[in-house]
Write a protein that holds these residues in place. Structure first.
Motif, short mmCIF file in Angstrom:
data_model
loop_
_atom_site.label_atom_id
_atom_site.label_comp_id
_atom_site.label_asym_id
_atom_site.label_seq_id
_atom_site.Cartn_x
_atom_site.Cartn_y
_atom_site.Cartn_z
N PRO A 63 0.82 -1.23 0.00
CA PRO A 63 0.00 0.00 0.00
C PRO A 63 0.85 1.27 0.00
CG PRO A 63 -0.09 -1.12 2.12
CD PRO A 63 0.58 -2.05 1.18
N VAL A 64 1.98 1.25 0.69
CA VAL A 64 2.97 2.33 0.63
C VAL A 64 4.32 1.68 0.37
CG1 VAL A 64 1.72 3.96 2.10
CG2 VAL A 64 3.22 2.25 3.14
N PRO A 65 5.22 2.35 -0.33
CA PRO A 65 6.47 1.69 -0.71
C PRO A 65 7.35 1.35 0.49
CG PRO A 65 6.54 4.04 -1.22
CD PRO A 65 5.14 3.73 -0.82
N SER A 66 7.89 0.15 0.50
CA SER A 66 8.90 -0.21 1.48
C SER A 66 10.21 0.49 1.14
CB SER A 66 9.09 -1.72 1.53
OG SER A 66 9.45 -2.22 0.24
N PRO A 177 -3.06 2.72 -3.20
CA PRO A 177 -4.46 2.87 -2.79
C PRO A 177 -5.12 4.07 -3.47
CG PRO A 177 -3.07 2.44 -0.89
CD PRO A 177 -2.15 2.66 -2.05
N ARG A 178 -6.43 4.05 -3.51
CA ARG A 178 -7.17 5.08 -4.23
C ARG A 178 -7.00 6.47 -3.64
NH1 ARG A 178 -13.05 2.49 -5.94
NH2 ARG A 178 -12.23 0.68 -7.10
N GLU A 179 -6.65 6.55 -2.35
CA GLU A 179 -6.52 7.87 -1.74
C GLU A 179 -5.25 8.61 -2.17
OE1 GLU A 179 -5.68 4.77 1.57
OE2 GLU A 179 -7.03 5.02 -0.14
N HIS A 283 3.17 -0.35 7.12
CA HIS A 283 2.19 -0.70 8.15
C HIS A 283 0.87 0.04 7.93
CE1 HIS A 283 0.96 -2.39 11.95
NE2 HIS A 283 0.70 -1.21 12.46
N TYR A 284 0.68 0.52 6.73
CA TYR A 284 -0.48 1.34 6.41
C TYR A 284 -1.66 0.47 5.98
CZ TYR A 284 -3.37 4.83 4.03
OH TYR A 284 -4.42 5.63 3.63
N THR A 285 -2.83 0.81 6.49
CA THR A 285 -4.06 0.12 6.09
C THR A 285 -4.83 1.04 5.15
OG1 THR A 285 -4.17 -1.01 8.23
CG2 THR A 285 -6.18 -0.95 6.92
N PRO A 286 -5.11 0.61 3.92
CA PRO A 286 -5.85 1.47 2.98
C PRO A 286 -7.20 1.90 3.53
CG PRO A 286 -4.87 -0.39 1.83
CD PRO A 286 -4.68 -0.65 3.29
N ARG A 287 -7.66 3.03 3.08
CA ARG A 287 -8.91 3.58 3.59
C ARG A 287 -10.10 2.68 3.29
NH1 ARG A 287 -10.08 9.55 1.68
NH2 ARG A 287 -8.01 9.73 2.61
N VAL A 288 -10.07 1.97 2.18
CA VAL A 288 -11.20 1.12 1.83
C VAL A 288 -11.34 -0.03 2.81
CG1 VAL A 288 -9.88 -0.38 0.29
CG2 VAL A 288 -12.31 -0.04 -0.13
N ARG A 289 -10.25 -0.41 3.46
CA ARG A 289 -10.32 -1.49 4.45
C ARG A 289 -10.64 -0.98 5.85
NH1 ARG A 289 -4.98 -4.97 3.94
NH2 ARG A 289 -6.03 -5.97 5.71
N PRO A 306 -18.33 -4.19 0.88
CA PRO A 306 -17.61 -3.08 1.50
C PRO A 306 -17.76 -1.80 0.72
CG PRO A 306 -16.09 -4.57 0.40
CD PRO A 306 -17.46 -5.22 0.36
N SER A 307 -17.64 -0.69 1.44
CA SER A 307 -17.73 0.62 0.80
C SER A 307 -16.53 0.85 -0.09
CB SER A 307 -17.80 1.71 1.86
OG SER A 307 -18.89 1.50 2.72
N ARG A 308 -16.70 1.63 -1.12
CA ARG A 308 -15.62 1.99 -2.02
C ARG A 308 -15.66 3.49 -2.27
NH1 ARG A 308 -12.99 -2.17 -4.26
NH2 ARG A 308 -13.93 -4.22 -4.14
N LEU A 309 -14.49 4.08 -2.32
CA LEU A 309 -14.41 5.53 -2.53
C LEU A 309 -14.34 5.83 -4.01
CD1 LEU A 309 -11.88 6.42 0.28
CD2 LEU A 309 -14.36 6.47 0.35
#
Length: 309
Positions: A63-66, A177-179, A283-289, A306-309
């Motif tokens: 979700p974010v680059p290592s 992620p979409r955000e 360690h980031y959790t995407p907003r959709v989750r 689940p909701s989707r943005l």
């Protein structure tokens, strides 16, 4: 036919069996006897196997680059060790970004001498005229080709003065992620005798300009800050390096405009460098989750998704 045994059985010679694997049989299904055919027994299944397959599929799409960052104190004499680490160690091989400071690279050293397999190289050598120093300095960013296409790596800002060396690179990876619209990585080196306030002002101006142009971008700032910090300059950014990087001091820092995005792990120094490397695991959790599940009704019945943005 074997006549000595009580039960008759078929015996095939090795030449007959090897002939079935000849090149002439490729693409042609041979007519095998029933007792030679391998029965179909299905495929492996299970929760553990599915989890391994999913982890293998998404290992280059975090979700974010290592990131692995650190001060290397001259890269040309350590490039062989770094190439061996990226080839043999999973931590380095699957890392999205390598942010290195004090590379000591000059215009006389070609890119071919400091390239890494499966990584694209972005470097910013020290400008001796603007900086006033002949030795030291230099920035390098290695981008994993399996995380981001080399054609989607663009230099946004490159600055070199007496107080700071800064390199900002825009990245459009295969997955985010979409955000986030894309990622912007800023590599910084502040010399020990630099004016900390002037260096922070340069960083603030560059980051403010980038965020004005790209308000939805993921901005990462890493490098050797020495005696300077961005705690008061960029209050909206979060610092994630909580381990010592040189002796009992934390000189290498990493800031991001996202909360709870990384966990820092110290690594051994590269060669005889006096700074330890730091591994930043996503360690980031995407907003959709993180959003709650919504329930919707339709004419066919109850639908839950689940909701989707």
């Amino acid at each position: 036919m074997d006549m000595d045994s009580s039960t008759p059985r078929l015996v095939y010679s090795s030449n007959f069996l090897h002939a079935l694997r000849a090149k002439s049989c490729i693409g042609v299904v041979p007519c095998l006897p029933v007792d030679v055919r391998k029965p179909y027994r299905g495929c492996r299944a299970g929760a553990m196997l599915k989890a391994k397959r999913l982890a293998k599929k998404w290992r280059f799409k975090p979700p974010v680059p290592s990131m692995i960052m650190g001060n290397v104190n001259s890269l040309p004499n350590k490039i062989d060790e770094l190439a061996a680490l990226t080839k043999n160690l999973k931590t380095f091989r699957e890392c999205s970004l390598l942010c290195l400071t004090e590379t000591w690279l000059t215009a006389s050293i070609p890119d071919a001498n400091v390239e890494l397999p499966d990584f694209s190289t972005v470097r910013a050598d020290r400008d001796t005229k603007a900086c006033g120093k002949r030795k030291g300095g230099g920035l390098a960013l290695y981008v994993n080709k399996r995380w981001c296409n080399p054609g989607h790596v663009n230099i946004k800002i490159s600055t070199c003065c007496r107080d700071i060396e800064l390199l900002a690179v825009s990245l459009h990876p295969y997955y985010l992620p979409r955000e986030f619209s894309h990622a912007i990585v800023v590599v910084v080196y502040i010399p020990p005798r630099a004016d900390a306030e002037a260096a922070c002002d340069v960083i603030h101006s560059a980051v403010a300009k980038l965020q004005t142009q790209h308000p939805e971008a993921l901005v990462l700032i890493s490098g050797d800050f020495n005696h300077a910090t961005l705690d008061n300059t960029l209050a909206a950014f979060h610092q994630y390096v909580d381990c010592n990087t040189r002796g009992k001091r934390t000189l290498d820092l990493m800031y991001a405009n996202v909360k709870d995005a990384y966990r820092a792990t110290p690594l051994p120094a590269l060669g005889k460098a006096d700074h330890n490397l730091v591994l930043l695991k996503p360690h980031y959790t995407p907003r959709v989750r993180r959003l709650p599940t919504t329930t919707r009704f339709s004419g066919s019945g109850l639908l839950t998704k689940p909701s989707r943005l």
